[in-house]
Design an enzyme around this catalytic site. Structure first.
Site, PDB file in Angstrom:
ATOM      1  N   ARG A   1       0.849  -1.186   0.000  1.00  0.00           N
ATOM      2  CA  ARG A   1       0.000   0.000   0.000  1.00  0.00           C
ATOM      3  C   ARG A   1       0.891   1.244   0.000  1.00  0.00           C
ATOM      4  O   ARG A   1       1.718   1.409   0.898  1.00  0.00           O
ATOM      5  CB  ARG A   1      -0.898  -0.009   1.249  1.00  0.00           C
ATOM      6  CG  ARG A   1      -1.681   1.269   1.412  1.00  0.00           C
ATOM      7  CD  ARG A   1      -2.580   1.304   2.647  1.00  0.00           C
ATOM      8  NE  ARG A   1      -3.202   2.607   2.699  1.00  0.00           N
ATOM      9  CZ  ARG A   1      -3.235   3.401   3.770  1.00  0.00           C
ATOM     10  NH1 ARG A   1      -2.731   2.999   4.923  1.00  0.00           N
ATOM     11  NH2 ARG A   1      -3.802   4.589   3.708  1.00  0.00           N
TER      12      ARG A   1
ATOM     13  N   HIS B   1      -3.036  10.852   0.855  1.00  0.00           N
ATOM     14  CA  HIS B   1      -2.462  10.646   2.181  1.00  0.00           C
ATOM     15  C   HIS B   1      -1.784  11.966   2.598  1.00  0.00           C
ATOM     16  O   HIS B   1      -0.586  12.027   2.843  1.00  0.00           O
ATOM     17  CB  HIS B   1      -1.488   9.464   2.175  1.00  0.00           C
ATOM     18  CG  HIS B   1      -1.231   8.859   3.515  1.00  0.00           C
ATOM     19  ND1 HIS B   1      -1.336   7.507   3.771  1.00  0.00           N
ATOM     20  CD2 HIS B   1      -0.854   9.410   4.700  1.00  0.00           C
ATOM     21  CE1 HIS B   1      -1.043   7.250   5.039  1.00  0.00           C
ATOM     22  NE2 HIS B   1      -0.740   8.388   5.628  1.00  0.00           N
TER      23      HIS B   1
ATOM     24  N   GLU C   1      -7.558   8.400   6.412  1.00  0.00           N
ATOM     25  CA  GLU C   1      -7.875   9.094   7.667  1.00  0.00           C
ATOM     26  C   GLU C   1      -8.372  10.531   7.504  1.00  0.00           C
ATOM     27  O   GLU C   1      -7.704  11.478   7.934  1.00  0.00           O
ATOM     28  CB  GLU C   1      -6.648   9.086   8.586  1.00  0.00           C
ATOM     29  CG  GLU C   1      -6.126   7.701   8.894  1.00  0.00           C
ATOM     30  CD  GLU C   1      -5.020   7.711   9.960  1.00  0.00           C
ATOM     31  OE1 GLU C   1      -4.568   8.798  10.350  1.00  0.00           O
ATOM     32  OE2 GLU C   1      -4.622   6.626  10.400  1.00  0.00           O
TER      33      GLU C   1
ATOM     34  N   ASN D   1      -7.267   1.891  10.146  1.00  0.00           N
ATOM     35  CA  ASN D   1      -5.949   2.075  10.742  1.00  0.00           C
ATOM     36  C   ASN D   1      -6.164   2.036  12.239  1.00  0.00           C
ATOM     37  O   ASN D   1      -6.852   2.896  12.799  1.00  0.00           O
ATOM     38  CB  ASN D   1      -5.355   3.431  10.347  1.00  0.00           C
ATOM     39  CG  ASN D   1      -5.019   3.496   8.867  1.00  0.00           C
ATOM     40  OD1 ASN D   1      -5.083   2.486   8.163  1.00  0.00           O
ATOM     41  ND2 ASN D   1      -4.660   4.680   8.397  1.00  0.00           N
TER      42      ASN D   1
ATOM     43  N   TYR E   1      -4.380   1.764  16.035  1.00  0.00           N
ATOM     44  CA  TYR E   1      -3.156   1.828  16.840  1.00  0.00           C
ATOM     45  C   TYR E   1      -3.408   1.618  18.330  1.00  0.00           C
ATOM     46  O   TYR E   1      -2.649   0.958  18.998  1.00  0.00           O
ATOM     47  CB  TYR E   1      -2.440   3.170  16.616  1.00  0.00           C
ATOM     48  CG  TYR E   1      -1.832   3.255  15.231  1.00  0.00           C
ATOM     49  CD1 TYR E   1      -0.591   2.698  14.962  1.00  0.00           C
ATOM     50  CD2 TYR E   1      -2.520   3.840  14.176  1.00  0.00           C
ATOM     51  CE1 TYR E   1      -0.036   2.721  13.695  1.00  0.00           C
ATOM     52  CE2 TYR E   1      -1.983   3.876  12.895  1.00  0.00           C
ATOM     53  CZ  TYR E   1      -0.746   3.309  12.665  1.00  0.00           C
ATOM     54  OH  TYR E   1      -0.213   3.328  11.408  1.00  0.00           O
TER      55      TYR E   1
ATOM     56  N   GLU F   1      -3.481  -0.114   8.287  1.00  0.00           N
ATOM     57  CA  GLU F   1      -2.297   0.258   9.066  1.00  0.00           C
ATOM     58  C   GLU F   1      -2.432  -0.305  10.464  1.00  0.00           C
ATOM     59  O   GLU F   1      -3.528  -0.256  11.052  1.00  0.00           O
ATOM     60  CB  GLU F   1      -2.152   1.785   9.223  1.00  0.00           C
ATOM     61  CG  GLU F   1      -1.740   2.496   7.972  1.00  0.00           C
ATOM     62  CD  GLU F   1      -1.602   4.004   8.199  1.00  0.00           C
ATOM     63  OE1 GLU F   1      -1.360   4.447   9.344  1.00  0.00           O
ATOM     64  OE2 GLU F   1      -1.753   4.731   7.206  1.00  0.00           O
TER      65      GLU F   1
HETATM   66  C1  FCB Z   1      -1.394   7.235  10.851  1.00  0.00           C
HETATM   67  C2  FCB Z   1      -0.967   7.744   9.478  1.00  0.00           C
HETATM   68  C3  FCB Z   1       0.362   7.223   9.028  1.00  0.00           C
HETATM   69  C4  FCB Z   1       1.357   7.138  10.166  1.00  0.00           C
HETATM   70  C5  FCB Z   1       0.769   6.437  11.358  1.00  0.00           C
HETATM   71  C6  FCB Z   1       1.698   6.272  12.516  1.00  0.00           C
HETATM   72  O1  FCB Z   1      -2.275   8.149  11.414  1.00  0.00           O
HETATM   73  O2  FCB Z   1      -1.923   7.396   8.524  1.00  0.00           O
HETATM   74  O3  FCB Z   1       0.803   8.028   7.976  1.00  0.00           O
HETATM   75  O4  FCB Z   1       1.857   8.371  10.460  1.00  0.00           O
HETATM   76  O5  FCB Z   1      -0.387   7.113  11.780  1.00  0.00           O
END
Ligand code: FCB
Length: 448
Positions: free
Chosen positions: A79, A123, A168, A294, A296, A354
């Site tokens: 990607r 992006h 995002e 995405n 985290y 992500e």
């Molecule tokens: C996300 C972004 C990516 C990267 C990660 C850690 O928000 O999409 O570009 O910076 O965080």
């Protein structure tokens, strides 16, 4: 006892992700126009240590080597994003052929290596020329985005099947226009709301154009989603969690599936939403083939409306495993998010576009980079992904963030997320131990 084996479905997509501004460099080469991130990072005080993406991983010149590394890793998908101002330096109108060629050559080479390209159109590197007209706050940007999406899908659509319109939109709109920590660095809620709407509208308008240029396209959008946990059982904390969910998650998910903007948020924003025109919500809810997530970390919502002393004691406490971004490691949040996307929102397919973690990495005396914390982070998130699949959620693929260390936006080069270590002085790439482990996962289509 046997070690537990998490076997993934046949055809599961194993990838890694990057973004143009974070890796390419060559910020003003071969006719590329200026982006809002060039402008922002060149403005003193905006990015940590004054770092810029001028050179970054110099991927613009090292792309062949980087694609070979992807092959060596064994990924079956990659990607990456196209830098809008590299192909349309002014955002619309005259085309920069050298820029188009760069992506076209990359796609050819990926296909030759049997790696499926997943292209993100946006992006975050908006052409500065469009920002000069108001950027995402101006409705005119939507036509420009459609022109850009048309150009790229016409040029690459004969070879590229997988398309992500936006990465995002919450971050583009709210971190860029309300919190000011990302380009263009504004701090105005009204601007953020308008930007957010125009981003979604751009997505809705671009999807049919991509489908027209690429009839068997697999098209979707990527959202940053974070489940919200009230810090206590108090009414105030529960309300804070509901609000946080509306702000980050529902404000994007609801309109995309045809539910319109969530009423509680509309009430909260009130007159600020005047830019929504008749028909817009219909456009935004165009059917997609998938949603990208995405993920985290989770969010623990604590009300700021009452003092800490008055509020109920916290019952949900942040775990003590924290990444360099100060994000709690909370793999179960991914399971919860995946389930919600399918069971509550009914998306036909889901990709984790992500997931990954920043930790301090060191090149050892032996030249190796041992990163057990990242390996463990990815492993536990893959276990939760597997768990979601077992529960019936159609998760089709996983893209680690990131293929290699890169420019982490406002944090510059201080945060390393890569499977591959980058020495920014020499541009030497070194596989971290997490990369070697991921290689085995892909090879076995399983985590053990
Ligand atoms: C996300 C972004 C990516 C990267 C990660 C850690 O928000 O999409 O570009 O910076 O965080």
């Amino acid at each position: 006892m046997d070690k537990k084996l998490f076997q993934f479905p046949k055809g599961f997509v194993w990838g890694a992700a990057t973004a143009s501004y974070q890796i390419e460099g060559a910020w003003n080469e071969d006719g590329k126009g200026e982006s809002i991130w060039d402008r922002f990072s060149h403005t003193p005080g905006c990015v940590q240590d004054g770092d810029t993406g001028d050179i970054a991983c110099d991927h613009y010149h090292h792309w062949e080597e980087d694609l070979d590394a992807i092959k060596k890793l064994g990924l079956n998908a990659y990607r990456f994003s196209v830098a809008w101002p590299r192909v349309l330096p002014s955002g619309r109108g005259s085309i920069n052929e050298a820029g188009l060629d760069f992506y076209s050559k990359m796609v050819d080479r990926l296909l030759k290596l049997e790696i499926e390209p997943y292209i993100t159109l946006y992006h975050w590197d908006l052409p500065q020329k469009l920002q000069d007209e108001g950027g995402w706050t101006s409705r005119a940007v939507v036509d420009a985005f459609v022109e850009y999406a048309d150009l790229i899908s016409r040029t690459l659509g004969d070879r590229v099947k997988n398309w992500i319109t936006l990465n995002e939109p919450w971050v583009s709109a709210f971190i860029g226009y309300e919190h000011g920590r990302h380009a263009p660095g504004h701090t105005d809620l009204h601007e953020a709301l308008a930007a957010s709407h125009h981003l979604l509208l751009s997505h809705g308008r671009a999807v049919p154009v991509i489908r027209q240029n690429c009839p068997d396209a697999n098209v979707g959008i990527t959202l940053n989603l974070s489940p919200q946990f009230p810090a206590s059982q108090s009414v105030a904390d529960r309300a804070a969690a509901t609000w946080g969910d509306g702000y980050v998650n529902r404000f994007f998910l609801d309109p995309l599936v045809g539910r319109g903007y969530p009423q509680d948020m509309v009430n909260d924003y009130g007159d600020e939403m005047a830019f929504v025109q008749t028909g817009d919500l219909n456009t935004i809810s165009v059917p997609v083939d998938f949603v990208g997530v995405n993920y985290y970390t989770r969010t623990i919502a604590r009300s700021e409306k009452i003092s800490e002393a008055e509020n109920a004691p916290r019952t949900v406490i942040r775990g003590d495993e924290i990444t360099e971004m100060d994000w709690e490691v909370y793999p179960e949040g991914l399971y919860k998010t995946l389930g919600r996307l399918y069971f509550d929102y009914d998306f036909p397919a889901i990709y984790i576009t992500e997931n990954g973690a920043a930790f301090v990495d060191q090149v050892g005396a032996d030249g190796e980079v041992d990163d057990p914390a990242r390996l463990s982070y990815i492993k536990r998130h893959l276990e939760q992904t597997h768990r979601a699949i077992e529960s019936g959620v159609p998760v089709k693929g996983y893209f680690a963030w990131s293929l290699m260390d890169n420019f982490e936006w406002g944090f510059g080069y201080s945060k390393r997320f890569g499977l591959i270590h980058v020495d920014y002085e020499t541009q030497k790439r070194t596989f971290k131990s997490s990369a070697k482990w991921y290689q085995q996962v892909i090879d076995q289509n399983a985590v053990d």
